[in-house]
Design a protein around this motif. Structure first.
Motif, PDB file in Angstrom:
ATOM      1  N   LEU A  84       0.812  -1.212   0.000  1.00 52.31           N
ATOM      2  CA  LEU A  84       0.000   0.000   0.000  1.00 52.31           C
ATOM      3  C   LEU A  84       0.850   1.270   0.000  1.00 52.31           C
ATOM      4  CD1 LEU A  84      -2.839  -0.968   2.498  1.00 52.31           C
ATOM      5  CD2 LEU A  84      -2.998  -0.783  -0.004  1.00 52.31           C
ATOM      6  N   ARG A  85       2.043   1.199   0.584  1.00 60.61           N
ATOM      7  CA  ARG A  85       2.897   2.396   0.654  1.00 60.61           C
ATOM      8  C   ARG A  85       3.183   2.983  -0.720  1.00 60.61           C
ATOM      9  NH1 ARG A  85       6.939   0.437   5.160  1.00 60.61           N
ATOM     10  NH2 ARG A  85       5.744  -1.219   4.820  1.00 60.61           N
ATOM     11  N   THR A  86       3.432   2.133  -1.707  1.00 58.97           N
ATOM     12  CA  THR A  86       3.697   2.612  -3.068  1.00 58.97           C
ATOM     13  C   THR A  86       2.482   3.354  -3.608  1.00 58.97           C
ATOM     14  OG1 THR A  86       5.193   0.772  -3.482  1.00 58.97           O
ATOM     15  CG2 THR A  86       4.333   1.912  -5.406  1.00 58.97           C
ATOM     16  N   LEU A  87       1.306   2.777  -3.433  1.00 56.24           N
ATOM     17  CA  LEU A  87       0.087   3.428  -3.907  1.00 56.24           C
ATOM     18  C   LEU A  87      -0.155   4.742  -3.179  1.00 56.24           C
ATOM     19  CD1 LEU A  87      -2.228   0.291  -4.180  1.00 56.24           C
ATOM     20  CD2 LEU A  87      -1.089   1.508  -6.053  1.00 56.24           C
ATOM     21  N   GLU A  88       0.181   4.760  -1.900  1.00 56.07           N
ATOM     22  CA  GLU A  88       0.004   5.981  -1.108  1.00 56.07           C
ATOM     23  C   GLU A  88       0.984   7.062  -1.581  1.00 56.07           C
ATOM     24  OE1 GLU A  88      -0.711   7.044   3.549  1.00 56.07           O
ATOM     25  OE2 GLU A  88       0.951   5.687   3.088  1.00 56.07           O
ATOM     26  N   ARG A  89       2.239   6.684  -1.821  1.00 53.63           N
ATOM     27  CA  ARG A  89       3.238   7.646  -2.309  1.00 53.63           C
ATOM     28  C   ARG A  89       2.813   8.267  -3.640  1.00 53.63           C
ATOM     29  NH1 ARG A  89       7.103   3.973  -0.447  1.00 53.63           N
ATOM     30  NH2 ARG A  89       7.297   3.082  -2.514  1.00 53.63           N
ATOM     31  N   GLU A  90       2.141   7.469  -4.466  1.00 54.73           N
ATOM     32  CA  GLU A  90       1.691   7.960  -5.773  1.00 54.73           C
ATOM     33  C   GLU A  90       0.370   8.730  -5.674  1.00 54.73           C
ATOM     34  OE1 GLU A  90       1.722   4.893  -8.756  1.00 54.73           O
ATOM     35  OE2 GLU A  90       3.710   4.205  -8.147  1.00 54.73           O
ATOM     36  N   LEU A 109      -9.527   4.782  -1.820  1.00 52.41           N
ATOM     37  CA  LEU A 109      -8.957   5.372  -3.024  1.00 52.41           C
ATOM     38  C   LEU A 109      -9.154   6.879  -2.992  1.00 52.41           C
ATOM     39  CD1 LEU A 109     -10.262   2.920  -5.785  1.00 52.41           C
ATOM     40  CD2 LEU A 109      -8.015   2.940  -4.717  1.00 52.41           C
ATOM     41  N   THR A 110      -8.147   7.603  -3.441  1.00 52.86           N
ATOM     42  CA  THR A 110      -8.279   9.044  -3.615  1.00 52.86           C
ATOM     43  C   THR A 110      -8.972   9.291  -4.960  1.00 52.86           C
ATOM     44  OG1 THR A 110      -6.161   9.185  -4.762  1.00 52.86           O
ATOM     45  CG2 THR A 110      -6.135   9.468  -2.341  1.00 52.86           C
ATOM     46  N   GLU A 111      -9.251  10.541  -5.272  1.00 54.12           N
ATOM     47  CA  GLU A 111      -9.826  10.871  -6.588  1.00 54.12           C
ATOM     48  C   GLU A 111      -8.888  10.407  -7.703  1.00 54.12           C
ATOM     49  OE1 GLU A 111     -12.812  12.075  -7.583  1.00 54.12           O
ATOM     50  OE2 GLU A 111     -13.398  11.841  -5.477  1.00 54.12           O
ATOM     51  N   ALA A 112      -7.577  10.643  -7.509  1.00 53.32           N
ATOM     52  CA  ALA A 112      -6.598  10.187  -8.503  1.00 53.32           C
ATOM     53  C   ALA A 112      -6.614   8.666  -8.616  1.00 53.32           C
ATOM     54  CB  ALA A 112      -5.198  10.672  -8.139  1.00 53.32           C
ATOM     55  N   GLY A 113      -6.785   7.973  -7.492  1.00 52.47           N
ATOM     56  CA  GLY A 113      -6.855   6.520  -7.497  1.00 52.47           C
ATOM     57  C   GLY A 113      -8.096   6.013  -8.216  1.00 52.47           C
ATOM     58  N   LEU A 114      -9.221   6.681  -7.982  1.00 49.14           N
ATOM     59  CA  LEU A 114     -10.454   6.303  -8.685  1.00 49.14           C
ATOM     60  C   LEU A 114     -10.291   6.468 -10.193  1.00 49.14           C
ATOM     61  CD1 LEU A 114     -13.095   7.925  -6.312  1.00 49.14           C
ATOM     62  CD2 LEU A 114     -12.803   5.481  -6.758  1.00 49.14           C
TER      63      LEU A 114
END
Length: 160
Positions: A84-90, A109-114
């Motif tokens: 998850l850290r990689t996804l969080e960093r991005e 998920l953030t807006e960018a993640g969505l």
């Protein structure tokens, strides 16, 4: 020396039989091959198949805690946190403390993640359609479903 060669040949045959019949080895081999195929398909999105799958799991969960996500994904919490850290960093996910219990953490998920997941879905569907031409549809899901009972088996006990 001849006995040693016979012994080595016998060991080689037994080892080959073990590898050929071992569900764990063959499941890992299949998983690596499928993952590599999916990673190549997803490369243009800047996501691995594992990251896209993890984001899809996050998008589908009702209980957004890390412990619930770890249980759903079959990952230990330390392994899940590392992924998850990689996804969080991005900036694709957010992890925060649960207000009611500060020992627990939640993820979403953030807006960018969505947006990234929405971009990934058509690519994922095309990749799955390609896989379905090679592998029987539902094969991996059947294996996961049938193997779920192994979570309940204790060391040294017999399967039902």
């Amino acid at each position: 020396m001849k006995a040693g060669k016979q012994s080595q040949g016998s060991l080689r045959n037994e080892a080959r039989a073990l590898v050929d019949a071992c569900p764990a080895w063959n499941a890992r081999l299949a998983a690596r091959r499928i993952t590599l195929f999916l990673d190549r398909q997803m490369a243009g999105l800047g996501l691995t198949a594992a990251q896209a799958g993890l984001m899809a799991q996050i998008a589908t969960i009702g209980d957004d805690t890390l412990s619930a996500l770890a249980q759903r994904t079959g990952l230990e919490q330390s392994t899940l946190s590392r992924n998850l850290r990689t996804l969080e960093r991005e900036g694709l996910i957010e992890i925060t403390l649960v207000e009611a219990d500060l020992r627990r953490r939640a993820v979403w998920l953030t807006e960018a993640g969505l947006r990234r997941l929405q971009e990934a879905l058509p690519v994922w569907r095309r990749a799955q359609a390609s896989l379905a031409q090679i592998l029987p549809p539902g094969l991996a899901r059947d294996l996961a479903d049938h193997s779920e009972v192994l979570n309940e088996v204790k060391l040294g006990s017999r399967l039902p």
